[in-house]
Design a protein around this motif. Structure first.
Motif, mmCIF file in Angstrom:
data_model
loop_
_atom_site.group_PDB
_atom_site.id
_atom_site.type_symbol
_atom_site.label_atom_id
_atom_site.label_comp_id
_atom_site.label_asym_id
_atom_site.label_seq_id
_atom_site.Cartn_x
_atom_site.Cartn_y
_atom_site.Cartn_z
ATOM 1 N N THR A 185 29.208 66.865 114.917
ATOM 2 C CA THR A 185 28.779 66.905 113.525
ATOM 3 C C THR A 185 28.094 68.235 113.235
ATOM 4 O O THR A 185 27.346 68.737 114.066
ATOM 5 C CB THR A 185 27.756 65.783 113.292
ATOM 6 O OG1 THR A 185 28.346 64.565 113.700
ATOM 7 C CG2 THR A 185 27.349 65.682 111.842
ATOM 8 N N TYR A 186 28.374 68.780 112.070
ATOM 9 C CA TYR A 186 27.619 69.955 111.663
ATOM 10 C C TYR A 186 26.165 69.597 111.399
ATOM 11 O O TYR A 186 25.860 68.544 110.843
ATOM 12 C CB TYR A 186 28.174 70.536 110.356
ATOM 13 C CG TYR A 186 29.339 71.470 110.523
ATOM 14 C CD1 TYR A 186 29.280 72.542 111.395
ATOM 15 C CD2 TYR A 186 30.501 71.289 109.785
ATOM 16 C CE1 TYR A 186 30.355 73.409 111.534
ATOM 17 C CE2 TYR A 186 31.577 72.158 109.915
ATOM 18 C CZ TYR A 186 31.497 73.210 110.795
ATOM 19 O OH TYR A 186 32.554 74.066 110.926
ATOM 20 N N MET A 215 26.086 68.784 100.946
ATOM 21 C CA MET A 215 26.919 69.976 100.927
ATOM 22 C C MET A 215 28.392 69.586 100.960
ATOM 23 O O MET A 215 28.771 68.622 101.621
ATOM 24 C CB MET A 215 26.600 70.858 102.143
ATOM 25 C CG MET A 215 25.162 71.363 102.165
ATOM 26 S SD MET A 215 24.655 71.923 103.810
ATOM 27 C CE MET A 215 25.672 73.377 104.003
ATOM 28 N N VAL A 274 28.688 66.977 103.844
ATOM 29 C CA VAL A 274 27.660 67.088 104.879
ATOM 30 C C VAL A 274 26.328 66.642 104.286
ATOM 31 O O VAL A 274 25.865 67.213 103.288
ATOM 32 C CB VAL A 274 27.551 68.529 105.417
ATOM 33 C CG1 VAL A 274 26.417 68.643 106.427
ATOM 34 C CG2 VAL A 274 28.871 68.966 106.049
ATOM 35 N N VAL A 320 22.544 71.736 109.836
ATOM 36 C CA VAL A 320 22.104 72.964 109.182
ATOM 37 C C VAL A 320 20.856 73.463 109.901
ATOM 38 O O VAL A 320 19.876 72.734 110.040
ATOM 39 C CB VAL A 320 21.811 72.717 107.688
ATOM 40 C CG1 VAL A 320 21.173 73.953 107.064
ATOM 41 C CG2 VAL A 320 23.107 72.365 106.958
ATOM 42 N N PRO A 339 22.830 66.819 105.398
ATOM 43 C CA PRO A 339 22.179 67.482 106.531
ATOM 44 C C PRO A 339 20.844 66.887 106.952
ATOM 45 O O PRO A 339 20.430 67.075 108.087
ATOM 46 C CB PRO A 339 22.013 68.924 106.062
ATOM 47 C CG PRO A 339 22.049 68.868 104.580
ATOM 48 C CD PRO A 339 22.813 67.639 104.174
ATOM 49 N N TYR A 340 20.134 66.197 106.044
ATOM 50 C CA TYR A 340 18.801 65.706 106.392
ATOM 51 C C TYR A 340 18.642 64.259 105.991
ATOM 52 O O TYR A 340 19.358 63.763 105.116
ATOM 53 C CB TYR A 340 17.715 66.528 105.674
ATOM 54 C CG TYR A 340 17.866 67.997 105.903
ATOM 55 C CD1 TYR A 340 17.572 68.547 107.147
ATOM 56 C CD2 TYR A 340 18.344 68.825 104.901
ATOM 57 C CE1 TYR A 340 17.742 69.899 107.376
ATOM 58 C CE2 TYR A 340 18.512 70.179 105.120
ATOM 59 C CZ TYR A 340 18.207 70.708 106.364
ATOM 60 O OH TYR A 340 18.389 72.045 106.599
ATOM 61 N N ASP A 392 36.769 71.733 105.631
ATOM 62 C CA ASP A 392 37.050 71.131 106.925
ATOM 63 C C ASP A 392 37.694 72.208 107.801
ATOM 64 O O ASP A 392 38.343 73.115 107.296
ATOM 65 C CB ASP A 392 37.991 69.944 106.754
ATOM 66 C CG ASP A 392 37.933 69.041 107.974
ATOM 67 O OD1 ASP A 392 37.106 69.284 108.869
ATOM 68 O OD2 ASP A 392 38.709 68.081 108.026
ATOM 69 N N VAL A 444 21.799 79.823 97.858
ATOM 70 C CA VAL A 444 22.822 80.232 98.802
ATOM 71 C C VAL A 444 24.194 79.707 98.376
ATOM 72 O O VAL A 444 25.197 80.396 98.431
ATOM 73 C CB VAL A 444 22.478 79.716 100.218
ATOM 74 C CG1 VAL A 444 23.616 80.014 101.183
ATOM 75 C CG2 VAL A 444 21.164 80.325 100.688
ATOM 76 N N PHE A 445 24.236 78.441 97.945
ATOM 77 C CA PHE A 445 25.527 77.824 97.660
ATOM 78 C C PHE A 445 25.933 77.939 96.196
ATOM 79 O O PHE A 445 27.083 77.741 95.866
ATOM 80 C CB PHE A 445 25.527 76.348 98.070
ATOM 81 C CG PHE A 445 25.563 76.210 99.537
ATOM 82 C CD1 PHE A 445 26.782 76.252 100.189
ATOM 83 C CD2 PHE A 445 24.397 76.107 100.284
ATOM 84 C CE1 PHE A 445 26.842 76.158 101.559
ATOM 85 C CE2 PHE A 445 24.445 76.017 101.641
ATOM 86 C CZ PHE A 445 25.670 76.042 102.294
ATOM 87 N N GLY A 461 24.883 63.206 108.352
ATOM 88 C CA GLY A 461 26.058 63.591 109.127
ATOM 89 C C GLY A 461 27.189 63.994 108.208
ATOM 90 O O GLY A 461 26.940 64.531 107.130
ATOM 91 N N GLU A 462 28.415 63.736 108.656
ATOM 92 C CA GLU A 462 29.597 64.151 107.903
ATOM 93 C C GLU A 462 30.481 62.975 107.543
ATOM 94 O O GLU A 462 30.690 62.070 108.352
ATOM 95 C CB GLU A 462 30.458 65.086 108.748
ATOM 96 C CG GLU A 462 29.814 66.392 109.077
ATOM 97 C CD GLU A 462 30.747 67.249 109.913
ATOM 98 O OE1 GLU A 462 31.979 67.143 109.768
ATOM 99 O OE2 GLU A 462 30.218 68.023 110.713
ATOM 100 N N VAL A 495 31.707 71.193 102.278
ATOM 101 C CA VAL A 495 32.143 72.341 103.086
ATOM 102 C C VAL A 495 33.621 72.179 103.444
ATOM 103 O O VAL A 495 34.170 71.082 103.445
ATOM 104 C CB VAL A 495 31.302 72.492 104.381
ATOM 105 C CG1 VAL A 495 29.817 72.522 104.055
ATOM 106 C CG2 VAL A 495 31.608 71.410 105.380
#
Lengths: 230, 230, 230
Positions: C142-143, A225, A36, C145, A38-39, A229, A15-16, A179-180, A227
């Motif tokens: 926070t974003y 990721m 980011v 996914v 994410p997990y 802002d 995807v990216f 998180g971010e 991304v």
């Protein structure tokens, strides 16, 4: 669980359009970008390459950070390690305090919680006096005295997202960052209150001479990721 | 623990160039300075010399204060004692309330917590009516009536950092102040709301005629640092 | 309990002059109106008719919401269901988090509590990246996914106030919404931060192209009141 994450990450790669499972080539510049994580993983991190060697007798480290992790979960926010020492590790502790550790026992600050909304967080320390403080959204915590006379050693590795228990190894998912993170900057001196507040409000301040987000050299590892802002 | 603190303090002496373990000579003036009490001790305090005798039938006492101490820890904020009486002691109680005591039972106020970020705190009392209040960041608590007709006795000793249980003795680490104090001022009358708010915002107000931070006479004892405010 | 509610509703019908126990005819437009769900029921809800089919690969869903329900009570905030799937359900969970579910496991956000004062809440999701967020009073969480590549299916039913466990059936009082909702809008794309903040502050933004509160087609069922906003 971990297997699923790996599988998922491989899908996302498509995807990216860039690999998130193998260390990426060194990239430069994160202006208006957010990292980011994410997990929860034990393999996702971002290596940072400083503009100058990190033999430091003072510093200001700033970042904007947001997380959905539970309040009682330990979180690594910044890790700088040489072969035998955690030179400068910043944590959100499981009791909610923010701490940093330089080669041994740490120092702890009671701050407002780090939440899903962005917190701007700075740490300052000066070896001459040992005076250290946290700054949340431009407000300074109480000064504490920490390791006057100490020096941070140069020639180590800087990681976001994981805490290496040995030089680039020994990662633990339960301490990872999820998180971010954005706008991380570091200076080899203590910024004034007015400068820290200017940084918080996004006004112009002297660019970080150790790290400058806009010209940061970094390598993505695992599932992280980059991304825009918003 | 205590031994370590002492040893550490002796090291720091060299760094700062003035003795913190022996009473310093009387010094004058704290403009733009902050008192930092970095550790819990039973020997660190600052003696204040008032500009006029403290036989008082009214007062306004203001200070800015920040601490990392736990919420349930008793903290002495100001102690004025004559030979046999605690003439005016101000506490953050272990239940979080702010209190003051004049020769006996005290009076208690539910206020926002005193945290690592600076709180500006004023107390006002007038013997004529007994009306007493706390002011936090320029906002007044509910009035309470406390000891109408009472007088504070003169010729005692004023301490920051410790609560003397007898005249300059009987100090307890578990009640000591740890953190920062600045801009302490005292007047022998009750300031108006607009004056207290002006003080909070750092605007010009009549200088304290009992204590004025800018021209304060004081003596440092034990491990207390005087640092530039930022 | 249920019987009482029914009886009460029948009385209220007289007062308000329109039936609240039978599905009302379709009505149009809720400008400056608030939906009030006054009691906990398993029969009160509002059906919404979208302006376009809800086969969605991205969305922004906004609403203003207030409730007196206890903090540990599950609350349905929005339910879109096709025959076999909960296509898009938004909840305030019993642990206080806000969540949404698209055909299976959900995603959870730690947000400030939803209280008796109005909260403006938006959700954004983009299938391309999976990036999803909640926006509270214009501030982004926070974003996270969530389900990259997924599509929401068209041709289902949209309900406010109840969670149907099957197509328009299986309602549970203990999950129902009690309180006020207003200004619900939905777009089939992700609004920018500035647009979401503009919506929060009541400024002009592009009208929702899935739902627009001002021209909303809706049917009242059970005990729901439409009152002027103040």
């Amino acid at each position: 669980m971990k297997v699923n994450s790996v599988r998922f990450a491989l899908v996302v790669v498509g995807v990216f359009g860039w690999s998130m499972m193998l260390p990426s080539a060194t990239q430069v510049g994160l202006s208006d970008k957010v990292l980011v994580f994410p997990y929860e993983t034990d393999f996702s991190f971002v290596s940072l390459i400083p503009q100058k060697e990190m033999g430091l007798r003072a510093f200001t480290l700033c970042m904007r950070v947001a997380t959905e992790l539970p309040e009682d979960r330990q979180i690594i926010l910044f890790a700088y390690r040489t072969a035998d020492y955690d030179e400068l590790n910043v944590w959100r502790e499981s009791d909610g305090r923010v701490s940093f550790y330089m080669s041994g026992d740490g120092i702890f600050f009671h701050l407002p919680p780090i939440t899903t909304f962005r917190t701007s967080l700075c740490l300052t320390w000066d070896s001459r006096t040992g005076l250290s403080a946290c700054w949340v959204d431009g407000k300074r915590s109480t000064y504490q005295v920490y390791k006057p006379g100490h020096s941070i050693r140069p020639k180590g590795s800087i990681l976001l997202g994981q805490d290496p228990d040995k030089h680039l190894g020994g990662l633990e998912a339960g301490q990872s960052f999820v998180g971010e993170m954005t706008d991380l900057n570091m200076w080899d001196f203590v910024l004034s209150r007015s400068m820290i507040q200017a940084w918080h409000y996004g006004h112009r301040v002297p660019k970080g001479n150790v790290f400058d987000w806009g010209t940061m050299e970094y390598e993505l590892n695992g599932n992280v990721m980059v991304v825009d802002d918003d």
